[in-house]
Design a protein around this motif. Structure first.
Motif, mmCIF file in Angstrom:
data_model
loop_
_atom_site.group_PDB
_atom_site.id
_atom_site.type_symbol
_atom_site.label_atom_id
_atom_site.label_comp_id
_atom_site.label_asym_id
_atom_site.label_seq_id
_atom_site.Cartn_x
_atom_site.Cartn_y
_atom_site.Cartn_z
ATOM 1 N N GLY A 1 0.724 -1.314 -0.107
ATOM 2 C CA GLY A 1 0.113 0.001 0.146
ATOM 3 C C GLY A 1 0.700 1.235 0.023
ATOM 4 N N LEU A 2 2.029 1.319 0.778
ATOM 5 C CA LEU A 2 2.840 2.401 0.674
ATOM 6 C C LEU A 2 3.456 2.536 -0.475
ATOM 7 N N LEU A 3 3.793 1.559 -1.114
ATOM 8 C CA LEU A 3 4.887 1.726 -2.381
ATOM 9 C C LEU A 3 3.620 2.422 -3.525
ATOM 10 N N SER A 4 2.323 2.034 -3.496
ATOM 11 C CA SER A 4 1.576 2.438 -4.443
ATOM 12 C C SER A 4 0.796 3.546 -4.079
ATOM 13 N N ALA A 5 1.030 4.206 -3.008
ATOM 14 C CA ALA A 5 0.259 5.330 -2.407
ATOM 15 C C ALA A 5 0.393 6.486 -3.427
ATOM 16 N N ARG A 6 -0.302 7.438 -3.276
ATOM 17 C CA ARG A 6 -0.324 8.600 -4.019
ATOM 18 C C ARG A 6 0.718 9.651 -3.403
ATOM 19 N N ARG A 7 1.075 9.523 -2.290
ATOM 20 C CA ARG A 7 1.765 10.363 -1.244
ATOM 21 C C ARG A 7 3.199 9.909 -1.816
ATOM 22 N N THR A 8 3.395 8.570 -1.845
ATOM 23 C CA THR A 8 4.574 8.186 -2.192
ATOM 24 C C THR A 8 5.127 8.493 -3.503
ATOM 25 N N GLN A 9 4.229 8.370 -4.487
ATOM 26 C CA GLN A 9 4.528 8.766 -5.935
ATOM 27 C C GLN A 9 4.879 10.452 -5.819
ATOM 28 N N ARG A 10 3.993 11.277 -4.954
ATOM 29 C CA ARG A 10 4.582 12.773 -4.994
ATOM 30 C C ARG A 10 5.948 12.810 -4.524
ATOM 31 N N LEU A 11 6.262 12.214 -3.452
ATOM 32 C CA LEU A 11 7.595 12.289 -2.860
ATOM 33 C C LEU A 11 8.512 11.699 -3.751
ATOM 34 N N VAL A 12 8.510 11.105 -4.624
ATOM 35 C CA VAL A 12 9.448 10.434 -5.490
ATOM 36 C C VAL A 12 9.546 11.422 -6.529
ATOM 37 N N LEU A 13 8.439 12.159 -6.952
ATOM 38 C CA LEU A 13 8.510 13.208 -7.809
ATOM 39 C C LEU A 13 9.187 14.372 -7.463
ATOM 40 N N LEU A 14 8.922 14.629 -6.108
ATOM 41 C CA LEU A 14 9.713 15.740 -5.459
ATOM 42 C C LEU A 14 11.281 15.473 -5.340
ATOM 43 N N ALA A 15 11.540 14.219 -5.298
ATOM 44 C CA ALA A 15 12.964 13.983 -5.060
ATOM 45 C C ALA A 15 13.808 13.772 -6.290
ATOM 46 N N SER A 16 12.964 13.556 -7.306
ATOM 47 C CA SER A 16 13.508 13.081 -8.730
ATOM 48 C C SER A 16 13.346 14.201 -10.039
ATOM 49 N N SER A 17 12.483 15.069 -9.629
ATOM 50 C CA SER A 17 12.378 16.125 -10.609
ATOM 51 C C SER A 17 12.144 17.705 -10.004
ATOM 52 N N LYS A 18 13.304 18.167 -10.407
ATOM 53 C CA LYS A 18 13.335 19.631 -10.103
ATOM 54 C C LYS A 18 12.160 20.614 -10.539
ATOM 55 N N ARG A 19 11.750 20.344 -11.727
ATOM 56 C CA ARG A 19 10.647 21.175 -12.196
ATOM 57 C C ARG A 19 9.206 20.982 -11.346
ATOM 58 N N TYR A 20 9.095 19.734 -11.058
ATOM 59 C CA TYR A 20 8.059 19.362 -9.825
ATOM 60 C C TYR A 20 8.000 19.893 -8.790
ATOM 61 N N LEU A 21 9.263 20.052 -8.239
ATOM 62 C CA LEU A 21 9.851 20.602 -6.921
ATOM 63 C C LEU A 21 9.552 21.900 -6.781
ATOM 64 N N GLU A 22 10.100 22.643 -7.743
ATOM 65 C CA GLU A 22 9.752 24.232 -8.039
ATOM 66 C C GLU A 22 8.324 24.760 -8.168
ATOM 67 N N ARG A 23 7.772 23.720 -8.902
ATOM 68 C CA ARG A 23 6.103 23.970 -9.141
ATOM 69 C C ARG A 23 5.428 23.966 -7.929
ATOM 70 N N THR A 24 5.765 22.768 -7.077
ATOM 71 C CA THR A 24 5.219 22.528 -5.666
ATOM 72 C C THR A 24 5.381 23.714 -4.630
ATOM 73 N N ALA A 25 6.866 24.181 -4.880
ATOM 74 C CA ALA A 25 7.213 25.256 -3.929
ATOM 75 C C ALA A 25 6.313 26.555 -4.336
ATOM 76 N N GLN A 26 6.310 26.619 -5.306
ATOM 77 C CA GLN A 26 5.336 27.860 -5.778
ATOM 78 C C GLN A 26 4.051 27.851 -5.410
ATOM 79 N N ARG A 27 3.435 26.738 -5.489
ATOM 80 C CA ARG A 27 1.931 26.615 -4.805
ATOM 81 C C ARG A 27 1.941 26.808 -3.366
ATOM 82 N N VAL A 28 3.097 26.399 -2.631
ATOM 83 C CA VAL A 28 3.090 26.668 -1.095
ATOM 84 C C VAL A 28 3.182 27.982 -0.805
ATOM 85 N N GLU A 29 4.092 28.764 -1.769
ATOM 86 C CA GLU A 29 4.333 30.196 -1.521
ATOM 87 C C GLU A 29 2.942 31.021 -1.521
ATOM 88 N N ILE A 30 2.127 30.467 -2.423
ATOM 89 C CA ILE A 30 1.132 31.231 -2.668
ATOM 90 C C ILE A 30 0.164 31.207 -1.834
#
Length: 107
Positions: free
Chosen positions: A78-107
Protein backbone atom coordinates in the motif's frame (compact mmCIF):
# COMPACT_ATOMS: atom_id res chain seq x y z
CA UNK A 1 13.96 4.62 10.67
CA UNK A 2 14.36 0.95 9.80
CA UNK A 3 14.40 1.70 6.07
CA UNK A 4 17.78 3.41 6.46
CA UNK A 5 19.16 0.18 7.94
CA UNK A 6 18.09 -1.81 4.90
CA UNK A 7 19.48 0.74 2.47
CA UNK A 8 22.80 1.31 4.17
CA UNK A 9 24.37 3.92 6.35
CA UNK A 10 23.75 6.87 4.04
CA UNK A 11 20.04 7.81 4.02
CA UNK A 12 20.60 9.77 0.79
CA UNK A 13 21.36 6.49 -1.01
CA UNK A 14 17.91 5.14 -0.18
CA UNK A 15 16.05 7.54 -2.41
CA UNK A 16 17.89 6.16 -5.41
CA UNK A 17 15.88 2.96 -5.35
CA UNK A 18 12.55 4.75 -5.34
CA UNK A 19 13.73 7.39 -7.83
CA UNK A 20 14.60 4.73 -10.39
CA UNK A 21 11.34 3.75 -12.10
CA UNK A 22 12.61 0.31 -13.12
CA UNK A 23 13.86 -0.48 -9.61
CA UNK A 24 10.63 0.80 -8.08
CA UNK A 25 8.59 -1.37 -10.46
CA UNK A 26 10.73 -4.41 -9.66
CA UNK A 27 10.35 -3.78 -5.94
CA UNK A 28 6.57 -3.47 -6.30
CA UNK A 29 6.41 -6.76 -8.25
CA UNK A 30 8.56 -8.55 -5.68
CA UNK A 31 6.40 -7.26 -2.83
CA UNK A 32 3.23 -8.36 -4.66
CA UNK A 33 4.72 -11.81 -5.25
CA UNK A 34 5.77 -12.15 -1.62
CA UNK A 35 2.32 -11.04 -0.49
CA UNK A 36 0.65 -13.62 -2.74
CA UNK A 37 2.90 -16.32 -1.30
CA UNK A 38 2.11 -15.26 2.28
CA UNK A 39 -1.64 -15.20 1.58
CA UNK A 40 -1.41 -18.73 0.17
CA UNK A 41 0.75 -19.88 3.09
CA UNK A 42 -1.77 -18.50 5.59
CA UNK A 43 -4.50 -20.47 3.83
CA UNK A 44 -2.41 -23.64 3.96
CA UNK A 45 -1.63 -23.22 7.65
CA UNK A 46 -5.21 -22.27 8.56
CA UNK A 47 -6.66 -25.30 6.78
CA UNK A 48 -4.64 -27.59 9.00
CA UNK A 49 -4.13 -30.93 7.37
CA UNK A 50 -1.24 -33.26 8.09
CA UNK A 51 1.05 -30.45 9.18
CA UNK A 52 -1.22 -29.39 12.04
CA UNK A 53 -1.46 -32.96 13.32
CA UNK A 54 2.28 -33.44 13.11
CA UNK A 55 3.37 -30.15 14.66
CA UNK A 56 0.39 -29.21 16.84
CA UNK A 57 0.68 -25.84 18.63
CA UNK A 58 3.75 -24.85 16.64
CA UNK A 59 1.61 -24.57 13.52
CA UNK A 60 -0.68 -22.07 15.24
CA UNK A 61 2.36 -20.08 16.33
CA UNK A 62 3.66 -20.22 12.79
CA UNK A 63 0.25 -19.17 11.43
CA UNK A 64 0.27 -16.07 13.64
CA UNK A 65 3.79 -15.20 12.47
CA UNK A 66 2.91 -15.67 8.80
CA UNK A 67 -0.28 -13.61 9.24
CA UNK A 68 1.81 -10.85 10.79
CA UNK A 69 4.26 -10.95 7.87
CA UNK A 70 1.34 -10.95 5.43
CA UNK A 71 -0.14 -7.86 7.11
CA UNK A 72 3.21 -6.06 7.06
CA UNK A 73 3.75 -6.94 3.40
CA UNK A 74 0.27 -5.67 2.60
CA UNK A 75 1.06 -2.38 4.32
CA UNK A 76 4.30 -2.11 2.33
CA UNK A 77 2.45 -2.75 -0.90
CA UNK A 78 0.00 0.00 0.00
CA UNK A 79 2.80 2.42 0.83
CA UNK A 80 4.63 1.74 -2.42
CA UNK A 81 1.54 2.40 -4.51
CA UNK A 82 0.20 5.31 -2.46
CA UNK A 83 -0.29 8.69 -4.08
CA UNK A 84 1.82 10.28 -1.33
CA UNK A 85 4.76 8.07 -2.19
CA UNK A 86 4.44 8.95 -5.86
CA UNK A 87 4.49 12.64 -4.99
CA UNK A 88 7.54 12.24 -2.75
CA UNK A 89 9.37 10.39 -5.52
CA UNK A 90 8.51 13.19 -7.92
CA UNK A 91 9.71 15.80 -5.44
CA UNK A 92 13.00 13.95 -5.03
CA UNK A 93 13.59 13.20 -8.70
CA UNK A 94 12.16 16.19 -10.58
CA UNK A 95 13.52 19.67 -10.00
CA UNK A 96 10.68 21.14 -12.07
CA UNK A 97 7.99 19.40 -9.99
CA UNK A 98 9.74 20.55 -6.82
CA UNK A 99 9.77 24.15 -8.04
CA UNK A 100 6.09 24.05 -9.05
CA UNK A 101 5.14 22.58 -5.69
CA UNK A 102 7.19 25.20 -3.85
CA UNK A 103 5.43 27.95 -5.84
CA UNK A 104 2.02 26.57 -4.85
CA UNK A 105 3.07 26.50 -1.19
CA UNK A 106 4.27 30.11 -1.38
CA UNK A 107 0.97 31.30 -2.80
Amino acid sequence: CEIAEVQGDDPAEGGAILADAAARDLLAREVAEALAFLVERCGDLASGGAASEEYGPKVQESLAEVENLRDLMSQLEGLLSARRTQRLVLLASSKRYLERTAQRVEI
